[in-house]
Design a protein around this motif. Sequence first.
Motif, PDB file in Angstrom:
ATOM      1  N   GLU A  26     -58.430 -37.942 -23.647  1.00 39.94           N
ATOM      2  CA  GLU A  26     -58.963 -36.584 -23.709  1.00 39.94           C
ATOM      3  C   GLU A  26     -58.083 -35.669 -22.854  1.00 39.94           C
ATOM      4  N   HIS A  27     -57.539 -36.232 -21.788  1.00 42.02           N
ATOM      5  CA  HIS A  27     -56.635 -35.515 -20.884  1.00 42.02           C
ATOM      6  C   HIS A  27     -55.574 -36.514 -20.423  1.00 42.02           C
ATOM      7  N   LEU A  28     -54.331 -36.081 -20.402  1.00 43.19           N
ATOM      8  CA  LEU A  28     -53.245 -36.931 -19.914  1.00 43.19           C
ATOM      9  C   LEU A  28     -52.197 -36.055 -19.249  1.00 43.19           C
ATOM     10  N   SER A  29     -51.945 -36.342 -17.994  1.00 41.39           N
ATOM     11  CA  SER A  29     -50.925 -35.633 -17.238  1.00 41.39           C
ATOM     12  C   SER A  29     -49.983 -36.668 -16.640  1.00 41.39           C
ATOM     13  N   ILE A  30     -48.694 -36.480 -16.855  1.00 40.17           N
ATOM     14  CA  ILE A  30     -47.688 -37.371 -16.282  1.00 40.17           C
ATOM     15  C   ILE A  30     -46.673 -36.504 -15.565  1.00 40.17           C
ATOM     16  N   ILE A  31     -46.608 -36.671 -14.259  1.00 41.26           N
ATOM     17  CA  ILE A  31     -45.709 -35.862 -13.441  1.00 41.26           C
ATOM     18  C   ILE A  31     -44.631 -36.762 -12.852  1.00 41.26           C
ATOM     19  N   ASN A  32     -43.390 -36.380 -13.062  1.00 40.16           N
ATOM     20  CA  ASN A  32     -42.266 -37.093 -12.458  1.00 40.16           C
ATOM     21  C   ASN A  32     -42.147 -36.610 -11.013  1.00 40.16           C
ATOM     22  N   GLU A  33     -42.467 -37.489 -10.063  1.00 38.62           N
ATOM     23  CA  GLU A  33     -42.404 -37.132  -8.652  1.00 38.62           C
ATOM     24  C   GLU A  33     -41.210 -37.769  -7.945  1.00 38.62           C
ATOM     25  N   SER A  34     -40.229 -38.153  -8.709  1.00 31.85           N
ATOM     26  CA  SER A  34     -39.051 -38.808  -8.135  1.00 31.85           C
ATOM     27  C   SER A  34     -38.342 -37.920  -7.119  1.00 31.85           C
ATOM     28  N   SER A  38     -36.596 -40.919  -2.054  1.00 30.69           N
ATOM     29  CA  SER A  38     -35.179 -41.148  -1.739  1.00 30.69           C
ATOM     30  C   SER A  38     -34.449 -41.775  -2.924  1.00 30.69           C
ATOM     31  N   VAL A  39     -34.279 -40.982  -3.972  1.00 31.05           N
ATOM     32  CA  VAL A  39     -33.576 -41.439  -5.175  1.00 31.05           C
ATOM     33  C   VAL A  39     -32.584 -40.362  -5.594  1.00 31.05           C
ATOM     34  N   PRO A  40     -31.597 -40.729  -6.401  1.00 29.53           N
ATOM     35  CA  PRO A  40     -30.630 -39.718  -6.847  1.00 29.53           C
ATOM     36  C   PRO A  40     -31.295 -38.597  -7.657  1.00 29.53           C
ATOM     37  N   LYS A  41     -30.721 -37.426  -7.580  1.00 28.13           N
ATOM     38  CA  LYS A  41     -31.202 -36.266  -8.328  1.00 28.13           C
ATOM     39  C   LYS A  41     -31.262 -36.607  -9.821  1.00 28.13           C
ATOM     40  N   TYR A  69     -51.028 -50.613 -16.843  1.00 30.12           N
ATOM     41  CA  TYR A  69     -49.787 -51.342 -16.549  1.00 30.12           C
ATOM     42  C   TYR A  69     -49.373 -52.239 -17.711  1.00 30.12           C
ATOM     43  N   GLN A  70     -50.335 -52.870 -18.358  1.00 26.54           N
ATOM     44  CA  GLN A  70     -50.008 -53.708 -19.517  1.00 26.54           C
ATOM     45  C   GLN A  70     -49.450 -52.865 -20.644  1.00 26.54           C
ATOM     46  N   SER A  71     -50.005 -51.688 -20.830  1.00 23.72           N
ATOM     47  CA  SER A  71     -49.552 -50.791 -21.887  1.00 23.72           C
ATOM     48  C   SER A  71     -48.091 -50.369 -21.696  1.00 23.72           C
ATOM     49  N   ILE A  72     -47.716 -50.102 -20.459  1.00 23.68           N
ATOM     50  CA  ILE A  72     -46.381 -49.548 -20.198  1.00 23.68           C
ATOM     51  C   ILE A  72     -45.416 -50.562 -19.582  1.00 23.68           C
ATOM     52  N   ASP A  73     -45.783 -51.819 -19.608  1.00 21.16           N
ATOM     53  CA  ASP A  73     -44.978 -52.856 -18.945  1.00 21.16           C
ATOM     54  C   ASP A  73     -43.508 -52.845 -19.381  1.00 21.16           C
ATOM     55  N   ASN A  74     -43.265 -52.781 -20.674  1.00 25.87           N
ATOM     56  CA  ASN A  74     -41.871 -52.775 -21.146  1.00 25.87           C
ATOM     57  C   ASN A  74     -41.113 -51.553 -20.654  1.00 25.87           C
ATOM     58  N   LEU A  75     -41.760 -50.393 -20.681  1.00 25.96           N
ATOM     59  CA  LEU A  75     -41.106 -49.171 -20.192  1.00 25.96           C
ATOM     60  C   LEU A  75     -40.818 -49.281 -18.698  1.00 25.96           C
ATOM     61  N   LYS A  76     -41.789 -49.809 -17.971  1.00 28.32           N
ATOM     62  CA  LYS A  76     -41.638 -49.964 -16.521  1.00 28.32           C
ATOM     63  C   LYS A  76     -40.414 -50.821 -16.206  1.00 28.32           C
ATOM     64  N   ASP A  78     -37.833 -51.745 -18.465  1.00 28.52           N
ATOM     65  CA  ASP A  78     -36.612 -51.261 -19.115  1.00 28.52           C
ATOM     66  C   ASP A  78     -36.001 -50.059 -18.405  1.00 28.52           C
ATOM     67  N   TYR A  79     -36.852 -49.192 -17.852  1.00 25.67           N
ATOM     68  CA  TYR A  79     -36.361 -47.960 -17.238  1.00 25.67           C
ATOM     69  C   TYR A  79     -36.467 -47.962 -15.713  1.00 25.67           C
ATOM     70  N   LYS A  80     -36.723 -49.144 -15.147  1.00 29.78           N
ATOM     71  CA  LYS A  80     -36.714 -49.324 -13.677  1.00 29.78           C
ATOM     72  C   LYS A  80     -37.648 -48.339 -12.967  1.00 29.78           C
ATOM     73  N   ILE A  81     -38.870 -48.203 -13.516  1.00 27.69           N
ATOM     74  CA  ILE A  81     -39.867 -47.367 -12.851  1.00 27.69           C
ATOM     75  C   ILE A  81     -40.286 -48.087 -11.579  1.00 27.69           C
ATOM     76  N   HIS A  82     -40.182 -47.406 -10.468  1.00 31.37           N
ATOM     77  CA  HIS A  82     -40.430 -48.014  -9.160  1.00 31.37           C
ATOM     78  C   HIS A  82     -41.880 -47.860  -8.700  1.00 31.37           C
ATOM     79  N   ALA A  83     -42.487 -46.697  -8.956  1.00 30.11           N
ATOM     80  CA  ALA A  83     -43.834 -46.451  -8.446  1.00 30.11           C
ATOM     81  C   ALA A  83     -44.628 -45.580  -9.412  1.00 30.11           C
TER      82      ALA A  83
END
Length: 115
Positions: A26-34, A38-41, A69-76, A78-83
Motif C-alpha cells: 500500500e506504501h513503499l519507500s526506499i531511500i538510498n542512505e549510502s 563511509s562509502v564512495p560517492k 530479506y528472502q525476497s531481496i536476497d539475490n539483489l543483496k 549481487d549488488y553488495k548491499i551492506h545495510a
Amino acid sequence: MNQIKYSFCKVRNLLLQKLTQDFTPEHLSIINESNLHSVPKGSETHFKITIVSNEFENKSHILRHRSIYQSIDNLKNDYKIHAIQITAKTSNEWQKSTEVNPTPSCRGGSKVKSS
C-alpha cells in the motif's frame, strides 16, 4: 572497448520492483542512505525501506523482516548491499502511526576518501 553504464539508482529501482512484485504494498519507500556512510560517492549500499502491506498480517516483526530479506536476497548479494533498515507495517498499523525510526549515525567502518 565496451563500457557498462549504470543508471542512477539502479539498485534502489530493482529493490522497488522486487518488493512491489512480492508484497503488493500500500506504501513503499526506499531511500538510498549510502551518502551518510563511509562509502564512495554514488554508492548504493545502505538503504532505508518502509513498506506497508497486508502480507504482514499476523506475522511478527522478525518474520516480516525475514520475508523481506528472502525476497531481496539475490539483489543483496549481487549488488553488495551492506545495510538495510526496515520498517514493515500492516495497513492498520500504518493508519495508527506513520512513524519511522531515524537512521542511526554511521559508526565508521573503513573510511573512504571522497573524491
